[in-house]
Write an enzyme that holds these catalytic residues in place. Structure first.
Site, mmCIF file in Angstrom:
data_model
loop_
_atom_site.group_PDB
_atom_site.id
_atom_site.type_symbol
_atom_site.label_atom_id
_atom_site.label_comp_id
_atom_site.label_asym_id
_atom_site.label_seq_id
_atom_site.Cartn_x
_atom_site.Cartn_y
_atom_site.Cartn_z
ATOM 1 N N HIS A 277 0.848 -1.191 0.000
ATOM 2 C CA HIS A 277 0.000 0.000 0.000
ATOM 3 C C HIS A 277 0.881 1.238 0.000
ATOM 4 O O HIS A 277 1.945 1.237 0.616
ATOM 5 C CB HIS A 277 -0.907 0.029 1.244
ATOM 6 C CG HIS A 277 -2.033 0.981 1.104
ATOM 7 N ND1 HIS A 277 -1.926 2.311 1.431
ATOM 8 C CD2 HIS A 277 -3.281 0.797 0.637
ATOM 9 C CE1 HIS A 277 -3.068 2.901 1.170
ATOM 10 N NE2 HIS A 277 -3.915 2.021 0.689
ATOM 11 N N ASP B 26 -8.036 -5.353 -0.269
ATOM 12 C CA ASP B 26 -8.501 -6.214 -1.364
ATOM 13 C C ASP B 26 -8.116 -7.676 -1.194
ATOM 14 O O ASP B 26 -8.545 -8.523 -1.971
ATOM 15 C CB ASP B 26 -7.935 -5.703 -2.703
ATOM 16 C CG ASP B 26 -8.439 -4.313 -3.032
ATOM 17 O OD1 ASP B 26 -9.650 -4.098 -2.892
ATOM 18 O OD2 ASP B 26 -7.635 -3.453 -3.428
#
Ligand code: CMC
Length: 393
Positions: A271, A328
């Protein structure tokens, strides 16, 4: 242009002051309007969170009732919008359909094109979008099956209504399973905002030109579609299926992800801001076990996901780079357990992110932010003489 600071990917550039979402990537903290995501996921509802993000406070009972009433008045789509669905080929990707359908809403909402919209115009546009999005999304799914559309029912709650329009045949007979409704509600809350990510900053930058709300949101949907952003939820399941069909050798795939000559990435990992556990992934991982258990589903790809996560978290490549599972990584396993096909996952992300995009668009307007217009460092040629076509080689 020597005075211009180059920051590819805007890794260190703040583009706005915002009072909506706070994210501490080092500690793995996420708050909406000051409330911890863990609390909201457990105690709130998606529609309450939508109100919180857009209007800044948790709604009172009267505010909630009024918000729901306003939404229920606008859930229908114009009958002419059905022609769009007829025009798409049956296998058209749901995200492509969603961008077009949301963008087309401006054609059916003339007030959204008012160059100087009143507060009432803006509020109506917001309600319409929140109201119509579940209908648009359900009908994309129905269209892909070639089945008749199911119309919204105003007596149902937001998520129930969406589930009914999507899986009506089942829900009419056995009622809408509260486990399924709660699971989706929680996922939508967890996706509702995430400060200046790629799609949200797209919505703000498109909106900063004075562009109407549906078109600004449609641009955000396009940005979300990519596999490095929201499209990762589809890519994760495809990756897990691939690994399963390849014999389930997670070590081999971890090595592929580490190999700089191989374009393969461990999807659902890493991320830009979190250098610690993504708090959303933590909640979703726990919910995943519970929901599959309650629904009596044993999905072999959940085991593969856990094995992959374990291997990655103990591998120096991932440890040194602070790569952790993101939102996700596990969400798709839940969507799948709820009955959604893989290519609908990113559309569900968009359904959840909608209130965040709207809140950010509204804040950008209220702050009277200038048009977004980044600079560049020019590295091309200069002072060239024009060459007539006959003389070009
Ligand atoms: N698998 C293998 N290596 C990775 C991964 C991964 N998933 N993610 C990052 N790296 C490596 C990357 O190659 C780089 O290595 P090096 O320092 O040797 O060059 C290092 O880690 C830093 O990564 P980066 O690409 O510079 O980081 P970024 O902030 O530009 O990108 C990211 C962030 C999310 C796009 C990236 O981690 C990625 O592509 N992840 C996989 C796709 C994904 O899961 N996206 C969902 C993001 S979260 C929710 C959302 O937005 O939808």
């Amino acid at each position: 242009t020597s005075y211009i600071t180059l920051d590819s990917g805007f890794k260190n550039t703040g583009c706005t002051k915002s009072a909506i979402t706070f994210l501490d990537g080092e500690q793995g903290l996420l708050n909406y309007r000051g409330y911890a995501i863990e609390d909201l996921a457990e105690k709130s509802t998606f529609i309450e969170v939508a109100y919180l993000l857009i209007y800044g406070n948790l709604p009172t009972q009267a505010e909630t009732d009024n918000f729901k009433l306003q939404i229920s008045k606008h859930t229908l789509l114009h009958e002419d919008m059905k022609k769009f669905y007829d025009a798409f080929p049956p296998k058209a990707h749901p995200m492509g359909q969603l961008c077009s359908l949301v963008s087309s809403l401006s054609a059916f909402s003339p007030e959204s094109l008012n160059p100087n919209p009143s507060k009432e115009d803006i509020d109506l546009g917001i309600i319409k979008l929140i109201a119509k999005m579940p209908t648009i999304v359900s009908w994309i799914y129905k269209g892909s099956l070639g089945e008749p559309f199911i119309y919204p029912k105003s007596k149902l709650d937001y998520v129930e209504n969406f589930m009914n329009m999507t899986f009506g045949q089942v829900t009419e007979e056995i009622g809408i399973d509260p486990v399924v409704v709660d699971a989706l509600d929680k996922l939508l809350i967890l996706h509702a905002d995430h400060e200046q990510n790629c799609s949200t900053s797209t919505v703000r930058i498109v909106g900063s030109s004075g562009c109407n709300l549906p078109a600004s949101i449609s641009a955000g949907i396009s940005a979300l579609w990519g596999p490095l952003h929201g499209g990762a939820n589809q890519a994760v399941i495809e990756m897990l299926e691939l690994i399963k069909n390849d014999g389930g050798d997670t070590e081999k795939w971890i090595n592929k992800a580490k190999d700089k000559n191989d374009p393969f990435l461990l999807m659902g990992f890493g991320h830009r801001v979190y250098k610690n556990f993504d708090p959303r992934a933590n909640i979703i991982k726990k919910a995943c076990d519970k929901i599959l258990d309650k629904l009596g589903i044993n999905d072999p790809i959940l085991e593969i996901a856990k094995k992959l996560e374990d291997a990655a978290l103990n591998d120096p490549y991932f440890v040194e780079r602070k790569l952790y599972p993101n939102v996700d990584f596990y969400s798709g396993i839940i969507y799948r357990a709820l009955g959604f096909p893989t290519d609908m996952f990113t559309v569900l992300f968009a359904l959840g992110r909608l209130p965040g995009w709207i809140a950010q668009w509204k804040e950008m307007r209220e702050n009277k932010e200038p048009i977004g217009r980044p600079r560049q460092v020019y590295v091309g040629e200069v002072n060239k003489h024009f060459v007539a076509i006959a003389d070009r080689v």
